[in-house]
Scaffold this active site. Structure first.
Site, PDB file in Angstrom:
ATOM      1  N   ARG A  16       0.813  -1.218   0.000  1.00  0.00           N
ATOM      2  CA  ARG A  16       0.000   0.000   0.000  1.00  0.00           C
ATOM      3  C   ARG A  16       0.847   1.270   0.000  1.00  0.00           C
ATOM      4  O   ARG A  16       0.333   2.359  -0.270  1.00  0.00           O
ATOM      5  CB  ARG A  16      -0.956  -0.003   1.196  1.00  0.00           C
ATOM      6  CG  ARG A  16      -2.194  -0.862   0.973  1.00  0.00           C
ATOM      7  CD  ARG A  16      -3.137  -0.801   2.152  1.00  0.00           C
ATOM      8  NE  ARG A  16      -2.673  -1.635   3.249  1.00  0.00           N
ATOM      9  CZ  ARG A  16      -3.274  -1.702   4.442  1.00  0.00           C
ATOM     10  NH1 ARG A  16      -4.339  -0.951   4.687  1.00  0.00           N
ATOM     11  NH2 ARG A  16      -2.803  -2.489   5.393  1.00  0.00           N
ATOM     12  N   ARG A 333      28.522  24.354   1.187  1.00  0.00           N
ATOM     13  CA  ARG A 333      28.506  22.999   0.640  1.00  0.00           C
ATOM     14  C   ARG A 333      29.407  22.068   1.440  1.00  0.00           C
ATOM     15  O   ARG A 333      30.176  22.519   2.296  1.00  0.00           O
ATOM     16  CB  ARG A 333      28.893  23.054  -0.837  1.00  0.00           C
ATOM     17  CG  ARG A 333      27.836  23.718  -1.712  1.00  0.00           C
ATOM     18  CD  ARG A 333      28.323  23.961  -3.122  1.00  0.00           C
ATOM     19  NE  ARG A 333      28.779  22.743  -3.765  1.00  0.00           N
ATOM     20  CZ  ARG A 333      29.454  22.723  -4.918  1.00  0.00           C
ATOM     21  NH1 ARG A 333      29.738  23.873  -5.542  1.00  0.00           N
ATOM     22  NH2 ARG A 333      29.837  21.586  -5.441  1.00  0.00           N
TER      23      ARG A 333
END
Length: 456
Positions: A16, A333
């Site tokens: 599901r 970063r």
């Protein structure tokens, strides 16, 4: 003291969810559901933990590592059949076994501990964890006698109209006398529409043999939430997010809008830090005291010192010191290391670089693969040109250097201590200590040139 064992049911496919990712590995607040369950069980001090794996077994084992032992349910023939796979590991041991589903990430250590304590105190052979549901539709009902003892567990389809009004439901978490569990599992039949062996049948068999079955009611229905689809996954995420936020707020963190703040289960945040709306603290991030994060900042797997501000910026897998300011609209970063009292201003990108104490990159610059010393000023529009199309190269700017606006530092290159680079320069050679480098064409004015271009 009674030994405690745990069996975690994590073998179902989870169709599901409509996902290629194995159900129990879907994250809730940054951690796979089954890992939440295992970590809560570790809080009990269980002697043995066995996770029943099936679909995606290798990924589950890789995720949990040595936190658990494993037993394989090669065919999914029901919950009783799943539990039976642990027999070769713990079936002949004395003690109490708790059985928990791997898709119930919200169940707490404290609740499991209370369930086990109730089980041991009553001397029951089986104890069901129950809850009171506002809408019990779909759940098995717990039917008690006048004395409060559990008479039976009735599935919705088998319940009478009167029994369907009962709001105490079976959550699917159980405690058993370990030997009684594995002895009774052998008696479970699969004469049902699905042809499967169901764990609740163990409870019924024990009752038919006059064994004591008890029930312990948790006061928080949300703990029992089993995640079977994306809708319930989002519901579990919301409950967990609020729970994590409350923990940090009670420990001295100010969260302006908890409903619009996202904190991973593994994050650590110091007291008197303020999280502004839209903030996301992800992974193994550690944030010191007296910081201000946000609004709309994302911190992922990073360490941030005390008194630092990260305003409307992204910080990924990096370290930031104390009393440093980042943003707005900066991008730090991975593998960057910003020291104390560093300033990273608006629209600055830093990648795999070190900036030591007191250095400033105030706006509109790219600093990549660089080593920046102390008290360096990087002017607006400066770029460390680190990539030649094939390899990355390092730019070094030593302490007390000054880089003028709109400069290009062509790596590999070094600007030595106290040197100046004139605005608009392109630097291709090392700049000696205390020198001024000018790397630009001499200005030449062409008087009257505009009139020559005018054809009229």
């Amino acid at each position: 003291m009674t030994n405690t064992y745990a069996i975690v049911l994590a073998a179902g496919q989870g169709t599901r969810m409509k996902s290629n990712l194995y159900k129990v590995l879907h994250p809730v607040c940054g951690k796979p559901m089954v890992e939440h369950v295992i970590d809560h069980i570790h809080g009990l001090g269980a002697n043995r933990i066995v996770t029943i794996v099936g679909h995606g077994a290798e990924l589950v084992e890789e995720t949990l590592g040595e936190k658990s032992e494993y037993a394989l349910q090669a065919q999914q023939l029901g919950t009783a059949h799943a539990v039976q796979q642990a027999e070769k590991l713990i079936g002949d041991l004395d003690g109490t076994t708790i059985v928990v589903c791997g898709d119930t990430p919200l169940i707490r250590s404290e609740t499991m501990e209370a369930l086990i304590a109730h089980h041991n105190e009553t001397g029951a052979k089986a104890t069901i964890l129950t809850a009171i549901a506002d809408d019990p539709t779909g759940y098995g009902r717990i039917i008690r006698g006048a004395d409060g003892q559990v008479l039976r567990n009735v599935e919705q389809k088998d319940a009478t109209s009167e029994e369907q009004k009962v709001t105490e439901i079976n959550t699917g978490t159980y405690c058993f006398d370990n030997r009684a569990l594995f002895d009774t599992l052998k008696k479970v039949k699969n004469d049902n529409a699905q042809g499967e062996y169901y764990l609740p049948d163990v409870v019924g068999i024990l009752q038919s043999e006059q064994a004591l079955v008890s029930a312990y009611v948790t006061d928080d229905f949300s703990e029992t939430l089993g995640v079977n689809d994306r809708v319930v996954l989002a519901e579990a995420e919301g409950v967990m997010r609020r729970r994590i936020a409350e923990k940090h707020m009670r420990n001295g963190v100010t969260i302006i809008n908890p409903d619009n703040t996202y904190i991973s289960a593994a994050a650590e945040i110091g007291r008197d830090t303020v999280l502004q709306p839209g903030t996301m603290i992800e992974g193994q991030s550690v944030i010191g005291e007296n910081c201000t994060i946000g609004p709309n900042s994302q911190i992922v797997d990073s360490q941030i010192g005390e008194g630092t501000t990260v305003h409307s910026s992204v910080v990924l897998s990096s370290t930031i010191g104390s009393a440093t300011t980042v943003g707005p609209f900066a991008h730090i970063r991975p593998d960057s290391n910003l020291g104390d009292r560093v300033k990273i201003g608006n629209f600055v990108e830093v990648k795999k670089s070190t900036l030591e104490e007191g250095s400033k990159v105030s706006h509109l610059s790219y600093i990549g693969d660089a080593k920046i010393g102390e008290r360096v000023n990087i002017g607006c529009g400066t770029i460390t040109v680190n990539y030649d199309g094939k390899h990355k190269h390092v730019t070094t700017v030593e302490s007390d250097a000054f880089i003028g606006c709109n400069s290009n530092l062509i790596a590999p290159v070094t600007v030595e201590k106290g040197a100046y680079v004139a605005a608009g320069s392109t630097i291709t050679e090392n700049v000696p200590e205390s020198s001024l480098a000018i790397g630009r064409a001499r200005q030449e004015n062409k008087e009257g040139y505009v009139q020559k271009l005018n054809l009229n």
